[in-house]
Scaffold this motif. Sequence first.
Motif, mmCIF file in Angstrom:
data_model
loop_
_atom_site.group_PDB
_atom_site.id
_atom_site.type_symbol
_atom_site.label_atom_id
_atom_site.label_comp_id
_atom_site.label_asym_id
_atom_site.label_seq_id
_atom_site.Cartn_x
_atom_site.Cartn_y
_atom_site.Cartn_z
ATOM 1 N N THR A 1 34.411 7.557 -0.747
ATOM 2 C CA THR A 1 34.568 7.986 -2.143
ATOM 3 C C THR A 1 34.027 9.406 -2.347
ATOM 4 N N ASN A 2 33.050 9.813 -1.527
ATOM 5 C CA ASN A 2 32.542 11.179 -1.626
ATOM 6 C C ASN A 2 33.588 12.225 -1.234
ATOM 7 N N LEU A 3 34.669 11.776 -0.631
ATOM 8 C CA LEU A 3 35.725 12.720 -0.222
ATOM 9 C C LEU A 3 36.692 13.024 -1.363
ATOM 10 N N VAL A 4 36.640 12.222 -2.413
ATOM 11 C CA VAL A 4 37.721 12.265 -3.406
ATOM 12 C C VAL A 4 37.898 13.661 -4.026
ATOM 13 N N THR A 5 36.804 14.312 -4.405
ATOM 14 C CA THR A 5 36.921 15.647 -5.013
ATOM 15 C C THR A 5 37.618 16.617 -4.064
ATOM 16 N N MET B 1 44.803 18.673 -2.311
ATOM 17 C CA MET B 1 46.138 18.274 -2.775
ATOM 18 C C MET B 1 46.716 19.352 -3.687
ATOM 19 N N ILE B 2 45.919 19.783 -4.648
ATOM 20 C CA ILE B 2 46.457 20.714 -5.638
ATOM 21 C C ILE B 2 46.588 22.119 -5.039
ATOM 22 N N ASP B 3 45.765 22.435 -4.028
ATOM 23 C CA ASP B 3 45.872 23.738 -3.376
ATOM 24 C C ASP B 3 46.645 23.681 -2.051
ATOM 25 N N SER B 4 47.338 22.585 -1.806
ATOM 26 C CA SER B 4 48.214 22.445 -0.623
ATOM 27 C C SER B 4 47.516 22.806 0.690
ATOM 28 N N ASN C 1 43.844 3.081 -2.022
ATOM 29 C CA ASN C 1 44.310 3.115 -3.412
ATOM 30 C C ASN C 1 43.532 4.089 -4.281
ATOM 31 N N ILE C 2 42.233 4.259 -3.981
ATOM 32 C CA ILE C 2 41.455 5.247 -4.746
ATOM 33 C C ILE C 2 42.029 6.643 -4.523
ATOM 34 N N THR C 3 42.460 6.910 -3.319
ATOM 35 C CA THR C 3 42.882 8.278 -2.987
ATOM 36 C C THR C 3 44.388 8.495 -3.128
ATOM 37 N N MET C 4 45.103 7.469 -3.491
ATOM 38 C CA MET C 4 46.573 7.593 -3.500
ATOM 39 C C MET C 4 47.109 8.775 -4.314
ATOM 40 N N PRO C 5 46.606 8.998 -5.539
ATOM 41 C CA PRO C 5 47.183 10.124 -6.292
ATOM 42 C C PRO C 5 46.790 11.492 -5.747
ATOM 43 N N VAL C 6 45.796 11.550 -4.874
ATOM 44 C CA VAL C 6 45.330 12.852 -4.390
ATOM 45 C C VAL C 6 45.551 13.025 -2.889
ATOM 46 N N THR C 7 46.484 12.269 -2.339
ATOM 47 C CA THR C 7 46.834 12.474 -0.930
ATOM 48 C C THR C 7 48.337 12.629 -0.805
ATOM 49 N N GLY D 1 49.243 19.293 2.811
ATOM 50 C CA GLY D 1 48.403 18.506 1.914
ATOM 51 C C GLY D 1 47.484 17.596 2.691
ATOM 52 N N PRO D 2 46.591 16.911 1.982
ATOM 53 C CA PRO D 2 45.632 16.041 2.654
ATOM 54 C C PRO D 2 46.213 14.669 2.999
ATOM 55 N N VAL D 3 45.749 14.124 4.120
ATOM 56 C CA VAL D 3 46.164 12.800 4.569
ATOM 57 C C VAL D 3 44.903 11.987 4.847
ATOM 58 N N VAL D 4 44.881 10.745 4.409
ATOM 59 C CA VAL D 4 43.757 9.860 4.713
ATOM 60 C C VAL D 4 44.222 8.767 5.665
ATOM 61 N N ILE D 5 43.498 8.615 6.773
ATOM 62 C CA ILE D 5 43.750 7.501 7.682
ATOM 63 C C ILE D 5 42.493 6.630 7.675
#
Lengths: 195, 581
Positions: free
Chosen positions: B99-103, B109-112, B139-145, B174-178
Amino acid sequence: MKKEFTITVYTENQVGLLNRIAIIFSRRKISIDSLNSSPSEIEGIHRFTIVMNETLEVVVKICRQIEKQVEVLKVYYNTEEEIVWQELALYKVSTDEIAEKATVERLLREYGARVVAIRKDYTVFETTGHREETDRLIKVLEPFGLIEFVRSARVAIIKTSKGFHEKLKEFEKTEPGEELVENEFLNKRDDVFTM
Amino acid sequence: MYTVELTEQETEKKKEQAIQNVTGSVALLDGLVQEQVKTVFGYPGGAIMPIYDALYDFNDKLEHILVRHEQGAIHAAQGYARTSGKTGVVFATSGPGATNLVTGLADAMIDSTPVVCITGQVFAHLLGTDAFQETDVINITMPVTKWSYQVTDANEIPAVMAKAFFIASTGRPGPVVIDITKNAQLQKFDYAGYTKCQHVRSYRPKPIVRKEYVEAAAKLINEAKKPMVIFGQGVLLGRAEKEFKRFIEKGGLPAAWTILGMSAIPTDHPLAMGMLGMHGNYGPNVLTNECDVLIAVGMRFDDRVTGRLDKYAKQAKIIHLDIDPAEIDKNVKTEVAVWGDCKETLPMLTALLETKCYPQWLQKFKNYLQDEIDAVITEELNPSTPEMTMGEVINILNELTGGEAIMVTDVGQHQMVTCRYAKYNKPNSNITSGGLGTMGFALPAAIGAKFGAQDRTVIAIAGDGGIQMTIQELGTVMQSKINVKIVILNNRFLGMVRQWQQLFNDKRYSFVNIESPDYVQVAKGYYIEGNSVSDRAELRDALKKMLDHNASYLLEVMVGKENNVFPMVPQGCSVSEVRLK
């Protein structure tokens, strides 16, 4: 001007993709009137049918955002005239009430309803059709004590679509051919934005 | 026949040899090595322990930078990606680590920015049980990945890693979370080696460029009397700096940048007209509403750039070159859209351009610049007041570095001042949090930026607000001996909010008073040399000493308390209503 649009989304079959699509709507506070997830004409390819009421401009933007998702292959949007669609509804009523007061045969004939279950205490009817048709039967059954009612999401067939088989072949190639229309919203933009 | 059989046998044998029985963790790290990853920014924890255990044997191939907070790891990976053009990699554990990664994810994401985040996850059989440090990170990161995937079986790891790197770095990055469950990290499986991903059928990062649109764009430009180019990070992400320069030079086109497009062309290029947007330069803002053809390259018409949309460039025919079809017509409706990678589309467009120059039109930019110099710039760079300004610090840095340094800024007044006055000769020199506006970005991003450009000077420029959000990363600077220069422009205020409160809230300064620790002592506590200056006479020497120091260094500069950044396009106003005071 807001209007009803039916969006058809061809996707890979991937856990969580429904959520990725849904948050595109919720982030913009746009409600989804109906959403159906089903297999498509091609094995392994999923097909979402989404109904929304919005202006054409918003619909096009939403479609582009959906198509941007990695696992989405293609998105189409259509107005009501461009599709053939159906919804299914189930109605549960008391068997005693129906047997005593209503003529079942008349209902079946007039509303194209079918009986899907008859038990001692209840009977379940089913109709398929457009919203008005399924709504009408509610009115008819209400006086007899409608115990339960449920309507399915919309499923729709695009009249002019030739299916997804040829498109998928193009997608599978590393280098797509010139004939592949990758983003129809861009190529259609002239008709879209002169409205 | 005999030889053929032998070859087949040999191939079989080779195959068997190639298949190794390894853990998912080893396969993952081998994947990173195959992707040419050299540096990983991360923080260990329970659910990612098997990967860290495997990392113990990869010490010679992968460098791991231990940060002090996972947000620091992802900002560092962003800084690395932005200066190197490669994909940044982050390790974090499950739950709070993730969760600390979310910001940072939202920022990337917004800066590609291409970033691959590997998060540990609880054992697959514990998913959904509210296990210790379990969180639904996907699911927490879905809108920002851009993409995310949860691995529960080690067999998936090689293909998923390859896909992650392919998706993160291609198209609009963009960012990818695995997210990898602990059992998959521990599980042994037959690993047949790593194959890079070249194609995902549902994902088309690079469209076929349609010539008819390029031709239509060229026709508009050739017919223009007052053309103007606005460009964004797309030019840098597409590594199309040379192509872009040729394009504007042949067409004689004045060009202004968005905050993220900055440094794609040298800031002193004769056709460089400065920065667009809320605190951008006067000329490009006003003339956006006067040009007849506006050519947008690799930018997304952010509201900080456009101001009020219904009064934005209404007189102009707009051409938009972008790789992301969802950006076209999103905010500004365009006359001609050229969908594609600008590395490819720009040369096609340049070939069709007539060689031109517009001396009268360029003169207009120069006239506006002169107005801006007279009203704002002279006083900012060479102040007559006893208090120091942020601008004069940047101005001296320009002189001392000759425009060769990388500047990594935080968010706020100092960011706007840096981006207004910094000089850059080389691309990928201006690293800042543009879209998300993440305070606390500068220090960790500068750490990563240094790893992405080892031979360049990296200067983090932060305010007294932002630095305190991620100041713990001084620990990372200390432990990994990272030679970054940290400049704190201290105005004893949360300056940008204070400026707005002054201008729009009647000087009702609500919670913008921020106190600072003794930064030099804090740095000293981390064994980092530091200094603080509040006297102009010492500024140049202090900056020089910082740059000449052969290790990390922290310099605090006390600047005027209530200085404002101008010009300014007030929110809700048109770009041509830009204020000089």
